[in-house]
Each structure stands twice: as structure tokens, then as C-alpha cells.
Design a protein around this motif. Structure first.
Motif, short mmCIF file in Angstrom:
data_model
loop_
_atom_site.label_atom_id
_atom_site.label_comp_id
_atom_site.label_asym_id
_atom_site.label_seq_id
_atom_site.Cartn_x
_atom_site.Cartn_y
_atom_site.Cartn_z
N GLU A 28 66.04 7.59 25.88
CA GLU A 28 65.48 6.52 26.69
C GLU A 28 64.71 7.03 27.89
N ASP A 29 65.21 8.13 28.49
CA ASP A 29 64.59 8.59 29.73
C ASP A 29 63.91 9.94 29.65
N SER A 30 63.83 10.55 28.45
CA SER A 30 63.16 11.85 28.38
C SER A 30 62.71 12.20 26.97
N ILE A 31 61.76 13.12 26.91
CA ILE A 31 61.33 13.73 25.66
C ILE A 31 61.42 15.24 25.90
N ARG A 32 62.21 15.93 25.06
CA ARG A 32 62.41 17.37 25.24
C ARG A 32 62.12 18.10 23.95
N LEU A 33 61.69 19.34 24.09
CA LEU A 33 61.51 20.21 22.94
C LEU A 33 62.60 21.28 22.94
N VAL A 34 63.14 21.57 21.75
CA VAL A 34 64.07 22.67 21.60
C VAL A 34 63.43 23.63 20.61
N GLY A 35 63.46 24.94 20.93
CA GLY A 35 62.80 25.93 20.09
C GLY A 35 63.77 26.88 19.41
N TYR A 49 54.38 24.58 27.48
CA TYR A 49 55.44 23.76 26.89
C TYR A 49 56.79 24.35 27.26
N LEU A 50 57.63 23.56 27.95
CA LEU A 50 58.99 23.97 28.29
C LEU A 50 59.86 23.68 27.07
N VAL A 51 60.50 24.71 26.55
CA VAL A 51 61.27 24.58 25.32
C VAL A 51 62.68 25.09 25.54
N GLY A 52 63.68 24.24 25.36
CA GLY A 52 65.07 24.67 25.43
C GLY A 52 65.34 25.61 24.27
N ALA A 53 66.25 26.56 24.44
CA ALA A 53 66.52 27.52 23.36
C ALA A 53 67.88 28.16 23.52
N SER A 54 68.41 28.66 22.40
CA SER A 54 69.68 29.39 22.43
C SER A 54 69.43 30.80 22.98
N ALA A 55 70.50 31.43 23.43
CA ALA A 55 70.39 32.80 23.93
C ALA A 55 69.86 33.73 22.84
N MET A 113 55.29 14.27 15.95
CA MET A 113 56.36 15.28 15.89
C MET A 113 55.74 16.67 15.97
N ILE A 114 56.26 17.53 16.83
CA ILE A 114 55.77 18.91 16.95
C ILE A 114 56.70 19.80 16.13
N ALA A 115 56.17 20.45 15.09
CA ALA A 115 56.98 21.27 14.18
C ALA A 115 57.15 22.70 14.68
N HIS A 116 56.11 23.25 15.31
CA HIS A 116 56.23 24.58 15.88
C HIS A 116 55.19 24.79 16.97
N LEU A 117 55.43 25.79 17.81
CA LEU A 117 54.50 26.17 18.86
C LEU A 117 54.12 27.62 18.67
N LYS A 118 52.82 27.89 18.74
CA LYS A 118 52.34 29.27 18.64
C LYS A 118 51.43 29.51 19.83
N LEU A 124 57.62 29.59 17.95
CA LEU A 124 58.94 28.97 17.85
C LEU A 124 58.87 27.75 16.94
N HIS A 125 59.85 27.60 16.05
CA HIS A 125 60.04 26.35 15.32
C HIS A 125 60.64 25.38 16.33
N THR A 126 60.27 24.12 16.27
CA THR A 126 60.74 23.20 17.30
C THR A 126 61.35 21.92 16.74
N GLU A 127 62.16 21.30 17.56
CA GLU A 127 62.73 19.99 17.29
C GLU A 127 62.49 19.15 18.54
N MET A 128 61.95 17.96 18.36
CA MET A 128 61.67 17.08 19.50
C MET A 128 62.83 16.11 19.66
N LEU A 129 63.39 16.06 20.87
CA LEU A 129 64.50 15.16 21.17
C LEU A 129 63.99 14.04 22.06
N VAL A 130 64.10 12.82 21.56
CA VAL A 130 63.60 11.67 22.32
C VAL A 130 64.78 10.78 22.70
#
Length: 198
Positions: A55-62, A26-32, A1-6, A47-53
Motif C-alpha cells: 500500500e505504501d511502497s514499491i521495492r525491488l529485491v535482487g 535502482y536501490l535493490v534489497g539483497a541477501s548477503a 514488472m522488472i525481471a532483471h537489472l543490468k 541481478l534477477h529481481t522481484e518487485m514487491l508492491v
């Protein structure tokens, strides 16, 4: 699990940022809201991050703050609220306003976000009301007291231990009142835990 990116902010898009960490982008989805607050391209960013897993993808949201990340987790726990809708809500409302809207049952405010209709707004308010109920309001402010600095970190620590947002905010506010504004994070968390356990 990735907790944050610096790292260094490499680029931003409409709904994402690329953070360069040691030569890896690292491509990180984020709010405006997060995208507008992370700083200029080429500068250091965290950025603090949440990893979304799925069946077909793994994404990071920041997220610019741990508070925003915690709200994302709460929102995506509501049936019918996916990551896109949660980010749309967090783009439209900052955490303090979202907490106020849910605590007061203001579904119209939640429905301001893109992709949130009246029925979904109603469900969000109903399902999250218990989790944010009993929020301590700052005297005379008519709004929610949102902790900053060590207080915000202490609230985040209690949330990670499984406390509800209202319990965490209330316990930390009581601890801050007793210890004063210069209290360390460690002291705040210890006293807040004692107060929450009463």
C-alpha cells in the motif's frame, strides 16, 4: 514488472545495492550472499529481481541467480515469512542447502537464519516439503544435484511454467543425462517438458 537489472554497480550497503542503469540508480534489497557475489563497485552487474508492491511502497529485491529468486518466491509464500526473513534465510543458506534442509525436514538448519525461530522454521519445512519433495540426489553425493549453466536456466524456465521445483529439477536432470552436457537450453527445455508430462 522488472525481471532483471543490468548496469553498473554504483554502491552497496548492509542489505542493498544500487545499480546504475542508464543514469538511473535502482536501490535493490539483497541477501548477503548476493551482495558478496555481484562484483566490485564500478563494474558491470546483473541481478534477477522481484518487485514487491504494498500500500505504501514499491521495492525491488535482487538476486545473483534465478534459483535464489525462485526460492525467495517460495519462502515469501509461507505464512509469517516476509521479504526480510526470506532474505535472512537466503543469506544463511544457499539454495542447494535450503532444498536439502527442507527435503530432509531439518528445521534446525533453517532456524540458523536471523529472525527464524523454531516454530517458523517448522512451518517453512512443513509448507515447502511438498513443493520440493522427491528431489533427485546425485549418486554418492548425499546432497542435491544443483544444475548449472543451461541446466539451471532450463529449471528456471520450467518453474516459470508452473512446475514444482522437484518436478523441474528431476525432468531437467533426466534431459541432461539423455542429451549430454553440451545440450542447448532450447533442447533441454523441450525434452524436459516431454519428460515432465509423462
Amino acid at each position: 514488472m522488472i525481471a532483471h537489472l543490468k548496469g553498473r554497480l554504483d554502491s552497496t550497503g548492509i542489505d542493498h545495492a544500487v545499480i546504475d542503469v542508464g543514469g538511473v540508480g535502482y536501490l535493490v534489497g539483497a541477501s548477503a550472499r548476493t551482495l558478496s557475489s555481484i562484483g566490485p563497485v564500478g563494474e558491470a552487474a546483473m541481478l534477477h529481481t522481484e518487485m514487491l508492491v504494498s500500500e505504501d511502497s514499491i521495492r525491488l529485491v535482487g538476486f545473483a541467480s534465478a534459483d535464489e529468486r525462485d526460492w525467495f518466491r517460495l519462502l515469501t509464500g509461507v505464512q509469517g515469512v516476509g521479504s526480510r526473513v526470506a532474505l535472512a534465510i537466503l543469506s544463511a543458506l544457499e539454495p542447494a542447502n535450503l532444498m536439502r534442509a527442507i527435503a530432509s525436514g531439518d528445521k534446525a538448519m533453517v532456524a540458523r537464519a536471523n529472525g527464524v525461530g523454531p516454530k517458523l522454521a517448522q512451518r517453512i519445512v512443513m509448507e515447502l516439503k511438498d513443493k520440493v519433495g522427491g528431489i533427485v540426489l546425485a549418486p554418492g553425493s548425499g546432497g542435491v544435484a544443483t544444475p548449472v549453466g543451461a541446466g539451471a536456466d532450463a529449471v528456471s524456465a520450467l518453474l516459470n511454467l508452473g512446475f514444482r521445483p522437484a518436478e523441474a529439477s528431476s525432468a531437467v536432470a533426466a534431459a541432461e543425462e539423455e542429451l549430454g552436457a553440451a545440450a542447448s537450453l532450447d533442447a533441454l527445455v523441450r525434452l524436459a517438458l516431454r519428460k515432465a508430462a509423462k
